[in-house]
Scaffold this motif. Structure first.
Motif, PDB file in Angstrom:
ATOM      1  N   GLU A 116     -91.250 -63.370 -32.413  1.00 51.01           N
ATOM      2  CA  GLU A 116     -90.241 -62.922 -31.871  1.00 51.01           C
ATOM      3  C   GLU A 116     -90.621 -63.263 -30.390  1.00 51.01           C
ATOM      4  O   GLU A 116     -89.754 -63.735 -29.385  1.00 51.01           O
ATOM      5  N   ILE A 117     -91.996 -63.238 -29.993  1.00 51.94           N
ATOM      6  CA  ILE A 117     -92.359 -63.471 -28.464  1.00 51.94           C
ATOM      7  C   ILE A 117     -92.048 -65.069 -28.292  1.00 51.94           C
ATOM      8  O   ILE A 117     -91.472 -65.529 -27.216  1.00 51.94           O
ATOM      9  N   ALA A 118     -92.212 -65.799 -29.252  1.00 48.17           N
ATOM     10  CA  ALA A 118     -92.003 -67.548 -29.163  1.00 48.17           C
ATOM     11  C   ALA A 118     -90.566 -67.634 -28.919  1.00 48.17           C
ATOM     12  O   ALA A 118     -90.363 -68.545 -28.111  1.00 48.17           O
ATOM     13  N   PHE A 119     -89.809 -67.138 -29.793  1.00 46.00           N
ATOM     14  CA  PHE A 119     -88.340 -67.541 -29.697  1.00 46.00           C
ATOM     15  C   PHE A 119     -87.937 -67.095 -28.390  1.00 46.00           C
ATOM     16  O   PHE A 119     -86.818 -67.624 -27.979  1.00 46.00           O
ATOM     17  N   ALA A 120     -88.327 -65.961 -27.938  1.00 44.15           N
ATOM     18  CA  ALA A 120     -87.759 -65.248 -26.516  1.00 44.15           C
ATOM     19  C   ALA A 120     -88.109 -66.438 -25.481  1.00 44.15           C
ATOM     20  O   ALA A 120     -87.577 -66.663 -24.384  1.00 44.15           O
ATOM     21  N   ALA A 121     -89.524 -66.973 -25.763  1.00 45.72           N
ATOM     22  CA  ALA A 121     -89.896 -67.792 -24.583  1.00 45.72           C
ATOM     23  C   ALA A 121     -89.267 -69.222 -24.426  1.00 45.72           C
ATOM     24  O   ALA A 121     -89.212 -69.858 -23.560  1.00 45.72           O
ATOM     25  N   ILE A 122     -88.580 -69.926 -25.536  1.00 43.89           N
ATOM     26  CA  ILE A 122     -87.731 -70.854 -25.614  1.00 43.89           C
ATOM     27  C   ILE A 122     -86.230 -70.686 -25.511  1.00 43.89           C
ATOM     28  O   ILE A 122     -85.276 -71.628 -25.839  1.00 43.89           O
TER      29      ILE A 122
END
Length: 426
Positions: free
Chosen positions: A298-304
Motif C-alpha cells: 500500500e505504501i509503495a503503490f502510493a509512492a509511485i
C-alpha cells in the motif's frame, strides 16, 4: 588424472574469467589449509560449474558428475543423446536444486534435472525457437528459481523452472548475466546496457517491468559485447577487441533484497524513503505483493502514484480470510486458475463463483454453482443483468436450460450477506 579443490566460505576473490552465475574460478584466502579433497578422474575435465551447495564436472567419458563441496559424488545425470563434448556454459546451467541442459537432439527443448539425485524433474521446457543460451538464477528459494532463455532470434525470455511460463522481456540481446547474490539480471541489448532490478516482476505485475529496470548507453561497448561478471555493484563487460569495461549499478537494489529476504519490511520502506527513487519504490511494491505484505505494498503503490493498484490493495485488506486474500493476490498476478483453486480448496464456493462472474467466465461460474448446489440464482441473476445492459438475448444453451429459475434479488442479497458474515467467523 587428479583434480584438487580448495574451498572456504569467506574471503572469496573472483578471477576476471568467463563465468555464468556462480560458475567461476575462485581464488581463496585460506588461513588453515587442511588436506584437500582429491577426486580421481578417468579423463580430462572439459568444464567446471559451481553453485551454492554443489559443483559439477564435465568430461567425455563420465559425462556430467555432480559433487558436494566435501568431495562426495551426488549424482551422474544422464539422458538420451547427451554429448558431453558439446556441453558448455551456454547450454548448461547449475543452481541450488536445479540443473538444466539444452537437448542436443531438439534444441528447442530444455531438460531439467535434480542435481542431488540426477533424475529428470517433470516435463522439459519447450520453446518456439532453437535455444542459444540458458542460465539459472542463484538467488532465493528453489520453488522460485527462474531460468533465462536466449533464443536464436536474440530474444530473452524468463520462466520459472518448476512451472513453464515463458515471458519475453527483451529483444536484440547480445549477452546476459544473473547477479551472483541477488535476483538482478543484466543484458547488453540494442546498444544499451539494461539491468532489471527485480526480474520476478514479470510474474507479479507486468505494468511495473519498465519501472524496475535501468537503461544505460552501451555504444562504448562496441558490437557484440559479452557480460563476464555481475557482482556487488559492478558489471564487467568484455568488448569485441578483448578489453574489459566496468559499469556501475546502484547499491540500493541489493540492500532491498537483503531487507526483504530477512522479512525486514519496515527497514525496506525506510530505505525507499531515504533514496527517493521511483525504481526502488516500484521494486518494493512488487516484492511486497510477492511476499503478501499488503501494508508495505500500500505504501509503495502510493509512492509511485499507482492509484488503481492502491485501491485494489485496500479492497484486498478488507477480506477477512487468509485464503480470500491469497486468491485475490493470485488474481492480481493474473493467475485466475490458481485463485479459483485456492478458494475451492478453502470451501469458499461463493467467492470462487463471484470470481468467475467478475471475469465474465459465465459458464464456469454456473458450472461451479451447479456442482456445489449453491448460488445458482445468483449466477443467473448477474447473467441477466449483463445481457440486459448490452440489449442482448441469451444464446448459451446451458443458461437457456435454467431460464425457469426464479430470480429474487432480495433473497440473493441476503444469501451474499450471510456468506460474508460466515467468512468473518472462519
Amino acid at each position: 588424472f587428479f583434480f584438487f579443490f580448495f574451498f572456504q566460505a569467506e574471503d572469496g576473490i573472483r578471477d576476471a574469467q568467463e563465468s555464468r552465475g556462480l560458475g567461476d574460478v575462485y581464488k581463496r584466502q585460506v588461513h588453515n589449509l587442511h588436506t584437500p579433497h582429491i577426486i580421481d578422474l578417468s579423463s580430462p575435465v572439459n568444464m567446471i560449474v559451481q553453485c551454492e551447495n554443489c559443483f559439477l564436472l564435465v568430461d567425455n567419458v563420465a559425462g556430467i558428475r555432480v559433487y558436494s563441496y566435501e568431495g562426495h559424488q551426488l549424482s551422474n545425470p544422464k539422458c538420451m543423446g547427451l554429448r558431453p563434448e558439446f556441453l558448455n556454459k551456454q547450454n548448461l546451467s547449475l543452481s541450488k536444486g536445479a540443473l538444466v541442459v539444452v537437448d542436443r537432439n531438439n534444441p528447442k527443448r530444455i531438460l531439467l534435472f535434480d542435481p542431488m539425485s540426477g533424475k529428470e524433474m517433470g516435463e522439459p521446457i519447450t520453446h518456439m525457437l532453437e535455444v542459444a543460451e540458458i542460465a539459472l538464477d542463484q538467488f532465493g528459494l528453489g520453488s522460485e528459481r527462474k531460468l533465462a532463455v536466449l533464443d536464436r532470434n536474440h530474444d530473452l525470455y524468463l520462466t520459472p523452472v518448476h512451472r513453464q511460463h515463458l515471458i519475453k522481456i527483451a529483444n536484440m540481446v547480445d549477452s546476459f548475466l544473473w547477479h551472483t547474490k541477488t535476483g538482478m539480471l543484466a543484458a547488453s541489448m540494442d546498444g544499451q546496457l539494461c539491468t532489471w532490478y527485480y526480474p520476478n516482476v514479470v510474474y507479479v505485475d507486468t505494468d511495473l517491468i519498465t519501472q524496475t529496470r535501468c537503461l544505460k548507453d552501451g555504444t562504448s561497448l562496441g558490437k557484440n559485447p559479452q557480460l563476464v561478471q555481475f557482482a556487488d555493484t559492478h558489471i564487467t563487460v568484455r568488448r569485441s577487441d578483448g578489453a574489459l569495461v566496468c559499469s556501475s549499478v546502484s547499491p540500493f537494489p541489493s540492500l532491498l533484497y537483503e531487507y526483504t529476504q530477512a522479512a525486514q519490511w519496515d527497514a525496506a520502506t525506510k530505505l525507499c524513503r531515504f533514496v527517493k527513487d521511483h525504481k526502488i519504490w516500484a521494486c518494493l511494491a512488487a516484492m511486497a505483493i510477492n511476499g503478501q505484505m499488503l501494508d508495505t505494498a500500500e505504501i509503495a503503490f502510493a509512492a509511485i502514484n499507482e492509484v488503481d493498484k492502491l485501491q485494489y490493495i485496500l479492497h484486498i485488506k478488507e477480506i477477512p480470510t487468509a485464503e480470500g486474500v491469497a486468491a485475490e493476490l493470485a488474481l492480481f498476478r493474473r493467475r485466475p486458475e490458481e485463485a479459483e483453486q485456492i478458494l475451492l480448496t478453502a470451501g469458499l464456493h461463493y467467492r470462487a463463483i463471484k470470481l468467475n462472474i467478475k471475469l465474465f467466465n459465465w459458464e464456469r461460474a454456473l458450472d461451479l454453482a451447479l456442482r456445489h448446489n449453491v448460488h445458482i440464482d445468483t449466477v443467473l441473476g448477474y447473467r441477466q443483468r449483463h445481457l440486459k445492459s448490452f440489449n442482448k438475448e441469451e444464446t448459451s444453451q446451458i443458461f437457456q436450460q435454467h431460464q425457469d429459475v426464479h430470480i429474487d434479488w432480495e433473497a440473493i442479497k441476503a444469501k451474499i450477506t450471510e456468506e460474508k458474515e460466515a467468512e468473518k467467523n472462519l
